[in-house]
Design a protein around this motif. Structure first.
Motif, PDB file in Angstrom:
ATOM      1  N   VAL A   6       0.836  -1.201   0.000  1.00 59.92           N
ATOM      2  CA  VAL A   6       0.000   0.000   0.000  1.00 59.92           C
ATOM      3  C   VAL A   6       0.871   1.251   0.000  1.00 59.92           C
ATOM      4  O   VAL A   6       0.593   2.215  -0.724  1.00 59.92           O
ATOM      5  CB  VAL A   6      -0.973  -0.019   1.201  1.00 59.92           C
ATOM      6  CG1 VAL A   6      -1.641   1.322   1.394  1.00 59.92           C
ATOM      7  CG2 VAL A   6      -2.008  -1.100   1.011  1.00 59.92           C
ATOM      8  N   VAL A   7       1.939   1.240   0.811  1.00 59.73           N
ATOM      9  CA  VAL A   7       2.869   2.380   0.828  1.00 59.73           C
ATOM     10  C   VAL A   7       3.476   2.584  -0.557  1.00 59.73           C
ATOM     11  O   VAL A   7       3.526   3.705  -1.081  1.00 59.73           O
ATOM     12  CB  VAL A   7       3.973   2.181   1.891  1.00 59.73           C
ATOM     13  CG1 VAL A   7       5.089   3.196   1.716  1.00 59.73           C
ATOM     14  CG2 VAL A   7       3.395   2.270   3.279  1.00 59.73           C
ATOM     15  N   GLY A   8       3.916   1.515  -1.194  1.00 60.13           N
ATOM     16  CA  GLY A   8       4.506   1.623  -2.525  1.00 60.13           C
ATOM     17  C   GLY A   8       3.516   2.060  -3.587  1.00 60.13           C
ATOM     18  O   GLY A   8       3.833   2.888  -4.445  1.00 60.13           O
ATOM     19  N   ALA A   9       2.314   1.510  -3.535  1.00 57.29           N
ATOM     20  CA  ALA A   9       1.301   1.876  -4.531  1.00 57.29           C
ATOM     21  C   ALA A   9       0.883   3.332  -4.383  1.00 57.29           C
ATOM     22  O   ALA A   9       0.715   4.044  -5.390  1.00 57.29           O
ATOM     23  CB  ALA A   9       0.102   0.946  -4.413  1.00 57.29           C
ATOM     24  N   CYS A  10       0.709   3.787  -3.147  1.00 60.10           N
ATOM     25  CA  CYS A  10       0.326   5.194  -2.938  1.00 60.10           C
ATOM     26  C   CYS A  10       1.440   6.147  -3.359  1.00 60.10           C
ATOM     27  O   CYS A  10       1.187   7.159  -4.015  1.00 60.10           O
ATOM     28  CB  CYS A  10      -0.042   5.426  -1.479  1.00 60.10           C
ATOM     29  SG  CYS A  10      -1.586   4.643  -1.001  1.00 60.10           S
ATOM     30  N   LEU A  68       7.178   5.499   9.231  1.00 61.12           N
ATOM     31  CA  LEU A  68       5.931   5.569   9.999  1.00 61.12           C
ATOM     32  C   LEU A  68       5.386   4.184  10.321  1.00 61.12           C
ATOM     33  O   LEU A  68       4.786   3.978  11.382  1.00 61.12           O
ATOM     34  CB  LEU A  68       4.878   6.382   9.243  1.00 61.12           C
ATOM     35  CG  LEU A  68       5.133   7.881   9.128  1.00 61.12           C
ATOM     36  CD1 LEU A  68       4.091   8.518   8.231  1.00 61.12           C
ATOM     37  CD2 LEU A  68       5.125   8.527  10.505  1.00 61.12           C
ATOM     38  N   ALA A  69       5.582   3.239   9.431  1.00 55.60           N
ATOM     39  CA  ALA A  69       5.103   1.874   9.644  1.00 55.60           C
ATOM     40  C   ALA A  69       6.144   1.004  10.334  1.00 55.60           C
ATOM     41  O   ALA A  69       5.946  -0.209  10.459  1.00 55.60           O
ATOM     42  CB  ALA A  69       4.708   1.253   8.310  1.00 55.60           C
ATOM     43  N   ARG A  70       7.254   1.601  10.758  1.00 55.99           N
ATOM     44  CA  ARG A  70       8.334   0.915  11.461  1.00 55.99           C
ATOM     45  C   ARG A  70       8.920  -0.224  10.635  1.00 55.99           C
ATOM     46  O   ARG A  70       9.092  -1.344  11.118  1.00 55.99           O
ATOM     47  CB  ARG A  70       7.865   0.422  12.827  1.00 55.99           C
ATOM     48  CG  ARG A  70       7.378   1.556  13.719  1.00 55.99           C
ATOM     49  CD  ARG A  70       6.994   1.107  15.094  1.00 55.99           C
ATOM     50  NE  ARG A  70       7.946   0.257  15.780  1.00 55.99           N
ATOM     51  CZ  ARG A  70       9.027   0.669  16.463  1.00 55.99           C
ATOM     52  NH1 ARG A  70       9.272   1.954  16.544  1.00 55.99           N
ATOM     53  NH2 ARG A  70       9.811  -0.178  17.063  1.00 55.99           N
TER      54      ARG A  70
END
Length: 136
Positions: A6-10, A68-70
């Motif tokens: 999700v981090v990569g896609a966003c 942020l997601a550690r």
């Protein structure tokens, strides 16, 4: 793994949209309309610096999202995603040139959409394959 994707896609979607708007804004003058002479031969020289700038922006977004997601390996994911983005966009341009017969505006819109989709896919794949959760 889902959070990394999700981090990569966003990040890829934001960077792809930014890249597409930048290219569209700078090439607005290149459309041959009455009273315009076009951009000339130096227009393709603007693409690599703009591409590198948006890759750096993707790096900052992915690194921040990973922090942020550690998770670790944010810059490693950025490098893999940037390389994959280059490969995918070159493949799309090659496919368009050889197999698709489009008018100038249709081809331009196709490439702008492809820039967004390929960046989203490239960074999602890279972040899902390279990141890992910290064990604290």
């Amino acid at each position: 793994m889902l959070l990394r994707s999700v981090v990569g896609a966003c990040a890829g979607a934001l960077v792809g949209i930014g890249f597409a708007f930048t290219i569209d804004g700078l090439r607005q003058y290149c459309y041959l309309r009455p009273g315009r002479t076009g951009c000339g031969d130096s227009s393709p020289l603007l693409l690599p610096p703009i591409f590198v700038f948006w890759m750096l922006v993707a790096g900052v977004l992915i690194y921040t999202g990973f922090r942020l997601a550690r998770m670790t390996r944010g810059w490693w994911a950025t490098g893999v995603g940037s390389g994959l983005w280059v490969v995918l966009i070159v493949a799309v341009v090659w496919f368009k040139a050889l197999f698709l017969d489009m008018y100038q505006e249709d081809g331009h819109l196709f490439l702008l959409n492809a820039a967004v989709i390929t960046s989203c896919v490239a960074y999602a794949i890279a972040t899902s394959c390279t990141g890992r959760r910290r064990t604290v």
